[in-house]
Design an enzyme around this catalytic site. Structure first.
Site, PDB file in Angstrom:
ATOM      1  N   LYS A 158       0.666  -1.621  -0.034  1.00 41.29           N
ATOM      2  CA  LYS A 158       0.298  -0.208  -0.177  1.00 41.29           C
ATOM      3  C   LYS A 158       0.851   1.352  -0.344  1.00 41.29           C
ATOM      4  O   LYS A 158       1.126   2.065   1.359  1.00 41.29           O
ATOM      5  CB  LYS A 158      -0.812   0.259   1.527  1.00 41.29           C
ATOM      6  CG  LYS A 158      -2.711   0.761   1.284  1.00 41.29           C
ATOM      7  CD  LYS A 158      -2.824   0.706   2.371  1.00 41.29           C
ATOM      8  CE  LYS A 158      -4.109   1.388   2.527  1.00 41.29           C
ATOM      9  NZ  LYS A 158      -4.987   1.374   1.176  1.00 41.29           N
ATOM     10  N   ALA A 159       1.673   1.827  -1.519  1.00 40.05           N
ATOM     11  CA  ALA A 159       2.630   2.560  -0.891  1.00 40.05           C
ATOM     12  C   ALA A 159       1.311   3.949  -1.332  1.00 40.05           C
ATOM     13  O   ALA A 159       0.803   3.944  -2.522  1.00 40.05           O
ATOM     14  CB  ALA A 159       3.979   1.767  -2.111  1.00 40.05           C
TER      15      ALA A 159
END
Ligand code: PMP
Length: 309
Positions: A158-159
């Site tokens: 979840k960048a």
């Protein structure tokens, strides 16, 4: 959009007033998107005078996995992260549904496009939160933007930077009068929404793209799979979905921490099923709402109480 109503943040190792939780314009993460985060919901249950955080551990475990993929150092164990979250929520004293945001980011002021050798920081805050998508049913379109490929920006992390892809898709949908975007992968198959996973129903079975379709490994997705199998006795198939298969699905819905379970009634100006909320999607949404509020004993362990009784 309502103004945030929070008063504190966990920042640089301590809970501080939110006004003090600020960063420099030189922060590497602000310049290059070098960070990763989580989105967690807490549900206020008035009958119990209790705030229940849904799947807290699973979110913190995913945060650690994101850090691992991105060469980010998080100096807290999953247990410590959960404890920080609970402590922050207690300080806030929320008596409403909340959205919790842990964030790990490259705090270094370096002009350097790399993940190694830069200082990491961790922060966590929470805000009162209602519906993520305002309308009870969703009209969606296929975005002209393709979903980031795992070999471009890791799609299962979840960048922070990856959300530029989501924001472009969502913006296109909103400006074209839709509620949400469905994003195809670079192979042209359905991947997911801008910030949610997707299921369709065909012939009474649930179908969702596999984890190898450049989707985020959604926690709600996993909950839906389990509720569908165990509670509704449905078969769930993880396989690629064509764009036009969406148009002929009996039902379709998004799922995610933010959107929860939201029926899709129209895609690219084609009605899904009869254009109304379908029976399987609505049954799952009802069950999900009970589960997250701690009303189903079998799943109560998924809910972490905030306040001591
Ligand atoms: N995909 C993306 C891109 C998301 O941002 C989210 C929201 N976190 C999801 C899927 C759903 O994941 P989860 O159910 O874990 O919230």
């Amino acid at each position: 959009m309502p103004a945030p109503n929070n008063r504190f943040a966990f920042f640089n190792g301590a809970i501080v007033p939110i006004e003090q939780a600020t960063v420099s314009v030189m922060t590497n993460a602000l310049n290059y998107g070098t960070g990763c985060f989580e989105g967690i919901r807490g549900y206020w249950v008035p009958e119990e005078e209790q705030l229940l955080v849904f799947h807290l551990r699973a979110h913190m475990e995913r945060l650690r996995r994101s850090c691992h993929i991105l060469y980010m150092h998080l100096p807290y164990s999953v247990d410590e992260l959960c404890a920080i979250c609970i402590e922050l929520l207690r300080r806030e004293g929320f008596r409403e549904d909340v959205y919790i945001r842990p964030l790990v980011y490259k705090s270094d002021p370096a002009i350097a496009v790399q993940m190694n050798g830069l200082t990491d920081a961790f922060t966590l805050f929470a805000v009162g939160f209602g519906q993520y998508l305002a309308n009870p049913t969703v009209r969606a379109c296929i975005a002209s933007w393709r979903r980031i490929d795992d070999n471009m920006i890791p799609s299962r992390a979840k960048a922070c930077g990856a959300y530029l892809n989501s924001a472009l898709a969502k913006t296109e949908a909103l400006l074209n009068g839709y509620d949400e975007a469905i994003v195809l992968g670079s192979d042209g198959q359905v991947s997911e929404a801008s910030a949610a996973n997707l299921f369709i129903v065909r012939g009474g079975a649930l179908i969702t793209p596999p984890l190898t379709s450049d989707v985020l490994e959604g926690i709600t997705r996993q909950v839906v799979v389990q509720l569908a199998r165990d509670e509704l006795g449905l078969s769930v198939v993880e396989r690629p979905i064509d764009r036009t298969e969406l148009y002929v699905a009996d039902e379709a819905f998004f799922c995610g921490t933010g959107v929860e379970i939201k029926p899709i009634v129209e895609i690219d100006r084609r009605a899904i099923g009869n254009g109304q909320v379908g029976p399987i999607g609505s049954a799952l949404a009802r069950r999900y709402a009970q589960v997250v509020r701690g009303q189903v004993p079998a799943y109560r362990p998924w809910c972490t109480p905030v306040y001591e009784k």
